[in-house]
Structure formats: structure tokens, C-alpha cells
Design an enzyme around this catalytic site. Structure first.
Site, PDB file in Angstrom:
ATOM      1  N   ASP A  22     -14.163 -12.257  11.800  1.00 30.68           N
ATOM      2  CA  ASP A  22     -13.115 -11.588  11.025  1.00 30.68           C
ATOM      3  C   ASP A  22     -13.454 -10.114  10.829  1.00 30.68           C
ATOM      4  OD1 ASP A  22     -10.828 -11.102   9.536  1.00 30.68           O
ATOM      5  OD2 ASP A  22     -11.659 -11.863   7.665  1.00 30.68           O
ATOM      6  N   ARG A  51       0.809  -1.237   0.000  1.00 31.25           N
ATOM      7  CA  ARG A  51       0.000   0.000   0.000  1.00 31.25           C
ATOM      8  C   ARG A  51       0.832   1.272   0.000  1.00 31.25           C
ATOM      9  NH1 ARG A  51      -2.613  -3.400   3.625  1.00 31.25           N
ATOM     10  NH2 ARG A  51      -4.051  -4.663   2.401  1.00 31.25           N
ATOM     11  N   ASN A  83     -13.553  -2.371   3.734  1.00 32.49           N
ATOM     12  CA  ASN A  83     -12.283  -3.044   3.928  1.00 32.49           C
ATOM     13  C   ASN A  83     -11.170  -2.006   4.018  1.00 32.49           C
ATOM     14  OD1 ASN A  83      -9.950  -5.065   3.409  1.00 32.49           O
ATOM     15  ND2 ASN A  83     -11.743  -6.387   3.519  1.00 32.49           N
ATOM     16  N   TRP A  84      -9.990  -2.278   3.484  1.00 33.18           N
ATOM     17  CA  TRP A  84      -8.846  -1.381   3.653  1.00 33.18           C
ATOM     18  C   TRP A  84      -8.942  -0.129   2.790  1.00 33.18           C
ATOM     19  CZ3 TRP A  84      -6.250   0.078  -0.609  1.00 33.18           C
ATOM     20  CH2 TRP A  84      -6.425  -0.716  -1.749  1.00 33.18           C
ATOM     21  N   GLU A 135      -4.786 -15.210  10.159  1.00 36.36           N
ATOM     22  CA  GLU A 135      -5.416 -16.488   9.816  1.00 36.36           C
ATOM     23  C   GLU A 135      -4.429 -17.641   9.758  1.00 36.36           C
ATOM     24  OE1 GLU A 135      -5.810 -13.651   8.210  1.00 36.36           O
ATOM     25  OE2 GLU A 135      -7.932 -13.173   8.510  1.00 36.36           O
ATOM     26  N   CYS A 177      -6.622 -17.868  -3.265  1.00 37.96           N
ATOM     27  CA  CYS A 177      -5.908 -17.398  -4.463  1.00 37.96           C
ATOM     28  C   CYS A 177      -6.673 -17.683  -5.747  1.00 37.96           C
ATOM     29  CB  CYS A 177      -4.525 -18.038  -4.546  1.00 37.96           C
ATOM     30  SG  CYS A 177      -3.351 -17.436  -3.327  1.00 37.96           S
ATOM     31  N   HIS A 178      -7.375 -18.814  -5.797  1.00 33.99           N
ATOM     32  CA  HIS A 178      -7.995 -19.250  -7.051  1.00 33.99           C
ATOM     33  C   HIS A 178      -9.508 -19.074  -7.076  1.00 33.99           C
ATOM     34  CE1 HIS A 178      -4.318 -20.867  -8.834  1.00 33.99           C
ATOM     35  NE2 HIS A 178      -4.005 -21.315  -7.633  1.00 33.99           N
ATOM     36  N   GLY A 191      -1.228 -11.610   8.889  1.00 33.42           N
ATOM     37  CA  GLY A 191      -1.075 -13.058   8.974  1.00 33.42           C
ATOM     38  C   GLY A 191      -1.905 -13.746  10.024  1.00 33.42           C
TER      39      GLY A 191
END
Length: 719
Positions: free
Chosen positions: A336, A152, A424-425, A214, A645-646, A212
Site C-alpha cells: 500500500d 481536500r 501520507n496526503w 482497496e 472506521c472504529h 477506492g
């Protein structure tokens, strides 16, 4: 002219022009911030950041100012002429993964990061590369990332450029040529920590957190001396093993809010992976703290408790890291619901009193206004759909929860927001002209279900939620089609005093970009459909838009050089939404990735190269000979190991390969890739330590099934 000579010319000339217009130093600045900058290149210090409004042509820190308002006083570009904006220059990044950086612009030079923590210095007038730096992050570290190989942005201070890397390093570069001045490892080598957030520099200390949760880590934030790289202090956000000495007295009190269990074995979570802000007058540094590890409190802390300082805003002394106050947005976090989202400082008249406030719209769906001197709760209201709680009690400042939302009965429960959050961010913005906060909000929900088979695994995801139940249903297209339209995003123009939405711009997709507001009565946002748009800040009317040829998730900035105002954005589709949400956002028009810095000004008319859209041939998968039990097992294992990722249901909405379209050769190489790590150089590590051959085969069977689904849908004309 060499790059170095050009760099000196650009920086020194602009420095003389801009520094000469700064006026007197703000005497309210801390003494450490009053020291003169040591270099004429990236000559930024605390006094200069505090006086940023006197040189509005620069964007010297992540949110432009320490209060992180992301508001530009520039108004050459305004609501009367925004339609005359055109592309002035662009810069192509050498990678095609997610781009989330906020560019920093100082005295005519732009510093920006790309994927894999790469850093670039560009001429802010032309986009010419002055230097670039690649920290050579090991590609196999990608398996330790929840949310793409993104970064970022950098911080600059007294001639240095600071960047955090995906593998946990903090690096100081010489702003003149990009050479390394010092480097420190901020995280343990044997734990799957990562850094994707931008550092901040306060009073000569570089402050950096990490991510990290999770994957089973314990959160903390650290400060390093900007000159030497020596660590000045570290503040842990969750307590460690109670049988060992606590690093800080406040952690002993925090430990009393964790009930039962051995949370420290999975780290506990609470990573400080994004937002910070600083009040120089109060001398308080504010950090946002993330979710628990595992997410599910029933596993992490079975006897209950608030689990401090998860999902909290914490105020610290920047000289020492001393704890001052905290406010917890989601006590006993179990969804979360991080509080790492963007925090904004402002002075607001609430009732008949002028209040110094800190504002945040964390993942949980409520917009919070707190007294930033004391942490006192002022107000909170829902800014998007949130079913986990009905409201926040105005007397206690605690949420009034929906009991079923905690999913403790072993059944799936639909809860809003989703782990992607109501926000979110992606940065918000506050305009002192309109008095509004502009939130890149999201509408979403998920089926949360307790994972009765959970066991802590240091090499795998530790969420404690049945992810197979959480994704879109495998065998019920009607449910999927009804569910998907409820997942989308919007701009919420939010009045923080009256705590209500003033106007809204509805988007067809979620995972849209961050915000910029300006004195020209403008609001800028990029979106998932590949557009950069200018709106009127007072009423949301769309004034101008342009095709960016890629989805935009980062926030734009504005800067000026030689009397010209520019709008710039780092564009490139990616991040956790693009990677993991699959078909929920796969129809977004901007899902192709063309990673670039895009810069616009009035009267320019340059064009981007045509965007090549690769046509995918129908897959030719191997025969499907697995039984339903194997496919069910394969789906569950895929969701636990691969979907981040997928994509959900193996639908890729990013530049990461869509596994449904694997070639015959790749199917034949399955064991070598998935277990053996044959594609490790491209970031696909081998899972031999996580998966047995039987489990890998089950995932393969599921992928083959999904490929057959594509072929069948094509033959029937189904979507």
C-alpha cells in the site's frame, strides 16, 4: 445588506485592488490560459495563477501556484513578530467529522469544503457566511470510503467553483451564489469509487481523479470542460482485461508488466486520489498513482512484474491526456505504498547544472528528485525509517529490496513504513528562501502477512493481507506498550540537493498536519495534539503556538485583504489515521473534533469557546460467554470489516463511536444495526450482504470482550 450584495461588494472591491497590481500578463502562458476571466467573482484563469506572485494576497489554487510549493511571499507576519499572532475569526462547520481542506482565497472571499463534500463561501475578512452548498451525498456511501468522509478542497476558475463529491460527482457552482451550473458523474454507479481530492483546473479543463483501490476498482484520471462539463479525456493508470481492446496504446506496454492472475477482476487499483502539479512551460500535467488492488502482489500478479503504473508519477499532456513519461517509486507494489503524495516543482542547482525537478516523498519512505521534463531519476534517499529496501540504485533508479519484506512465506514480517506511510496526503512545502522541503513525516511499521484465505469480494476490502495479524496484538500488553512509542511523527526540514535532513521537530504522535512556509522565515503546522505552531523556517525554533481545541491534519494557508496578512487553517480531527489506528494515537490531546476554519492575524485576541469534553461512563456490557475460538474469529472479522472506521482493537480516536462504550440499548439492537442498517442515516450501513448472522455474532462477542477489558482495566488501574 443581503449575502449576495455583500458578496459582490467584497469580491468586486478586492478584485479591482488586486488585479490592478498584477502588472503585465506572463506571455509564456499557454494561449488557453491567456483568455480574460469571464466574471469579476472568483476571476481566476491560467494567466492569473501563473502570475500569482504579483498578487500574493490571494491563494488561487490548491498549492497556491501550479508548482504546488505552498510557499507564501507575504512577510508582514515574520519571525520577529509571530508571537503577536492571535485569533481574528473562526467559522464552525455544521459537522464533526474529519477536515482536510485547503481553503482557496480570491479577492477577499474564501472557498472551503467541510465533511460530506459540503462547500462554503466566507468573507475572508470576517468569516461571515456568503453561501453554502450541500451536495447531499448519501450517508450510506460512507461504507465505500477507506478514510473518512473528508474533502481536500475546491478549485475556482472564471467565476465557477468546482468540487468533487464522495459519491463520485464533479459539480460546478456559481461562485456568486453557490447555485449548481452543471454536474457529472465521473465514476460508475455500480462500483465503490469515491472522490476526496481537490480538482485542479488547467487550460480550461477540470482534472479530477478518484479513490477506492482497496474496495476493488480500477484507477483513472479524467478531464472535463470547465464551461460545459463535457469530458475531454480519460487516462487509465492500470491495464484492464488483456483480452479486450486497450483504451490507450501505452496500456498494452503496461500490461506486459503484470504477471499472471486476473487482476482486472479486482480492478487492479492505481487510483489517482490526491496530488497533481502542472508545468506551463513544458505543458505537462503530473499525476500521482496509488497502490495495487489487492495490496498483495502475490495475489494480484502472482508471476511478479512491476505492475505499471501503480505507485508512479506520470506526466501527461493536459489537452489530450497523452502519456509522456513515468517514474515508478515502488515497482511491484505490495505494501500500500502509494505515490499519490504531494508533488512539488522547483528549479534547483544540482552539481554545476540548473535542473527543472519534481520532488516527492511518497509513502515508501524515500525522498525522490526527478527531472520533470523527462522523468529521469536524479536521486533518492530515506527521509524516515524504511526497512523494505536498503537504498535506491543510483544507476537504475530502482530500489534494492529486502527480500523478506515481500512476506511471501506465510509468516508475519515487520516492515516499515506502515500502510499509513512515511508521509501520507498531508501537504509538504518548499521555501525558495531556505532551499528546504518541509515534510510532515511519520515513523511507523506493521506486520505484513499473506492472507491465505483471500478471495475477491466486490463488497469488501481487497488487500490480501492478514489484517488481524497486522493490528496490535490482542493478548500481549507488553508487546503493545513496546510497539506504540515507535509510532510517531516529525517535521523533517529536507535539503533536496544534498538529500539529507537539516533539522527535525519531533512530535509525540503521528497524523500531524500539512505545511505552509512564508517569506517571513516562518513555517506553520497544525498537529495531532490540537496546536497550530509557527516555527522559524531556517532552524525549526518554535516561535508561537495556539490551542486549536482539535487535532489539525490539513495544511494552513496565508492570504491578505486590505493590507492585513492572515494565517488560516481548516481544523478538525479525522482521516484514516484518526479512524483506524486506535490506541496508537488515541492519547493525542487534540483527538476531540471541533470542526472549524481558524484565522489569525497580528494583534488579534479573540478566543474560542470552551471545548466540552464528554465524560464517558464505564460500559455495562452483556455477559461474556463466548469461547476463545469465537473471539478469535470475531477479532479477524472485525479487522476485515470494521476497524477502518472504529479503530484497531475497537479503540476509537475520532468522532466515530467507540464500540467498547456501547449502551445496553445498542447492544440489544446489534442485529438491527449491523445487519439491518438501522443507523444507515448516520452512515452505518447494514452488512447483511457481507456477514452471516454467525459472523455478526462473533464480532459482537469480540466487542463485548473489549468492553469487559475496559471495565477490568478500570478496576486494576491499568491503562
Amino acid at each position: 445588506m443581503t449575502n449576495t450584495t455583500l458578496f459582490k461588494t467584497v469580491a468586486l472591491t478586492a478584485s479591482v485592488l488586486l488585479l490592478g497590481a498584477c502588472g503585465k500578463t506572463d506571455n509564456s502562458a499557454p494561449k488557453a490560459a491567456q483568455e480574460p476571466a469571464s466574471s469579476a467573482i472568483a476571476a481566476v484563469d491560467g494567466a492569473r495563477i501563473l502570475a500569482a506572485d504579483k498578487e500574493p494576497g490571494n491563494w488561487m489554487t490548491h498549492g497556491r501556484t501550479y508548482d504546488e510549493q505552498r510557499y507564501s511571499p507575504l512577510k508582514q507576519i515574520n519571525d520577529g513578530n509571530a508571537k503577536q499572532l492571535g485569533l481574528d475569526w473562526y467559522f464552525d462547520f455544521p459537522t464533526n467529522r474529519g477536515i482536510e481542506a485547503t481553503p482557496i482565497v480570491v479577492d477577499g472571499v474564501m472557498y472551503v469544503t467541510g465533511s460530506w463534500s459540503m462547500v462554503f463561501a466566507l468573507d475572508a475578512r470576517s468569516g461571515e457566511t456568503l453561501w453554502q452548498y450541500d451536495p447531499q451525498v448519501p450517508t450510506n456511501w460512507a461504507v465505500n470510503l477507506c478514510c473518512d468522509v473528508v474533502n481536500r478542497g475546491v478549485a475556482v476558475w472564471k467565476g465557477n467553483v468546482f468540487v468533487g463529491t464522495l459519491d463520485g460527482r464533479l459539480i460546478a457552482l456559481d461562485a456568486e451564489d453557490g447555485s449548481v451550473l452543471w454536474e457529472v458523474k465521473t465514476t460508475p454507479k455500480d462500483k465503490p469509487y469515491s472522490i476526496t481530492g481537490a480538482p485542479r483546473v488547467v487550460k480550461g479543463k477540470v482534472v479530477i481523479g478518484n479513490g477506492g483501490s482497496e474496495l476493488g476498482v480500477r484507477g483513472y484520471v479524467s478531464a472535463y470542460d470547465a464551461e460545459s462539463g463535457e469530458m475531454a479525456w480519460r487516462f487509465y493508470t492500470v491495464p484492464g482485461n488483456p483480452e479486450e481492446e486497450f483504451e490507450n496504446p501505452i496500456l498494452e506496454k503496461a500490461a506486459s508488466t503484470w504477471g499472471g492472475g486476473e487482476w482486472w477482476k479486482a480492478g487492479g487499483g492505481g487510483t489517482v486520489w490526491d496530488s497533481m502539479a502542472y508545468d506551463a512551460e513544458l505543458d505537462l500535467l503530473y499525476i500521482g498513482v496509488g497502490n495495487g488492488a489487492p495490496w498483495n502482489r502475490q495475489i494480484r500478479s502472482p508471476d511478479g512484474g512491476d505492475n505499471l503504473f501503480l505507485s508512479s508519477i506520470v506526466a501527461l499532456r493536459p489537452d489530450t491526456g497523452e502519456y509522456v513519461w513515468h517514474y515508478q517509486t515502488t515497482p511491484g507494489e505490495t505494501w500500500d505504498y502509494t505515490a499519490t503524495q504531494h508533488m512539488i516543482l522547483a528549479d534547483l542547482k544540482i552539481g554545476d547544472q540548473q535542473r527543472k525537478v519534481i520532488m516527492q516523498a511518497p509513502k515508501n519512505g524515500f525522498f525522490y528528485v526527478l527531472d520533470r521534463a523527462t522523468g529521469e531519476f536524479i536521486s533518492a534517499e530515506k527521509y524516515t525509517k524504511a526497512t523494505w529496501a536498503s537504498h535506491v540504485d543510483p544507476e537504475t533508479g530502482r530500489p534494492v529490496e529486502n527480500p523478506e519484506a515481500r512476506y511471501t512465506d506465510g509468516k508475519p514480517h515487520l516492515v516499515a513504513p506502515h500502510p499509513a506511510g512515511g508521509h501520507n496526503w498531508h501537504p509538504m512545502s518548499f521555501s525558495p528562501d531556505t532551499g528546504l522541503v518541509y515534510i510532515p513525516a511519520q515513523e511507523n511499521l506493521m506486520a505484513y502477512m499473506h492472507d491465505s484465505q483471500y478471495e475477491y469480494d466486490p463488497k469488501s476490502w481487497n488487500v490480501g493481507v492478514n489484517l488481524a495479524a497486522a493490528g496490535l496484538p490482542e493478548n500481549d500488553p507488553a508487546v503493545r506498550e513496546a510497539f506504540m512509542p515507535t509510532i510517531r511523527g516529525h517535521i523533517s526540514a529536507w535539503d533536496p540537493v544534498s538529500q539529507k535532513e537539516v533539522w527535525r521537530v519531533q512530535h509525540p504522535n503521528m497524523w500531524n498536519g500539512g505545511m505552509l512556509s512564508t517569506a517571513g522565515n516562518l513555517l506553520f503546522q497544525g498537529n495531532a495534539d490540537g496546536e497550530l505552531v509557527a516555527y522559524r523556517a531556517d532552524n525549526g525554533e518554535s516561535l508561537w503556538s495556539t490551542n486549536a481545541h482539535t487535532g489539525i491534519v490539513a495544511a494552513p494557508i496565508s492570504y491578505a485583504v486590505d493590507g492585513e496578512q492572515y494565517i488560516a487553517v481548516a481544523a478538525g480531527w479525522g482521516g484514516v489515521g484518526a479512524l483506524s489506528l486506535g490506541e496508537i494515537i488515541s492519547d493525542a490531546k487534540g483527538t476531540a473534533n471541533n470542526s472549524r476554519v481558524l484565522v489569525y492575524k497580528l494583534g488579534s485576541d479573540k478566543t474560542l469557546p470552551a471545548s466540552a469534553v464528554a465524560e464517558r461512563a464505564l460500559p455495562e456490557p452483556p455477559p461474556l460467554d463466548a469461547d476463545e475460538a469465537t473471539l478469535t474469529q470475531g477479532h479477524a472479522l472485525y479487522m476485515a470489516n470494521c476497524h477502518m472506521c472504529h479503530g484497531d482493537r475497537a479503540v476509537s480516536a475520532s468522532s466515530v463511536p467507540d464500540l467498547r462504550y456501547m449502551s445496553k440499548e445498542k447492544h440489544a439492537m446489534w442485529d438491527g444495526i449491523v445487519l439491518g442498517g438501522a443507523l444507515q442515516a448516520k452512515g452505518m450501513v447494514g452488512f447483511w450482504e457481507r456477514l452471516t448472522k454467525e459472523e455478526s455474532d462473533a464480532i459482537h462477542a469480540y466487542i463485548i470482550k473489549r468492553a469487559h477489558d475496559v471495565v477490568e482495566a478500570a478496576s486494576t488501574g491499568a491503562p
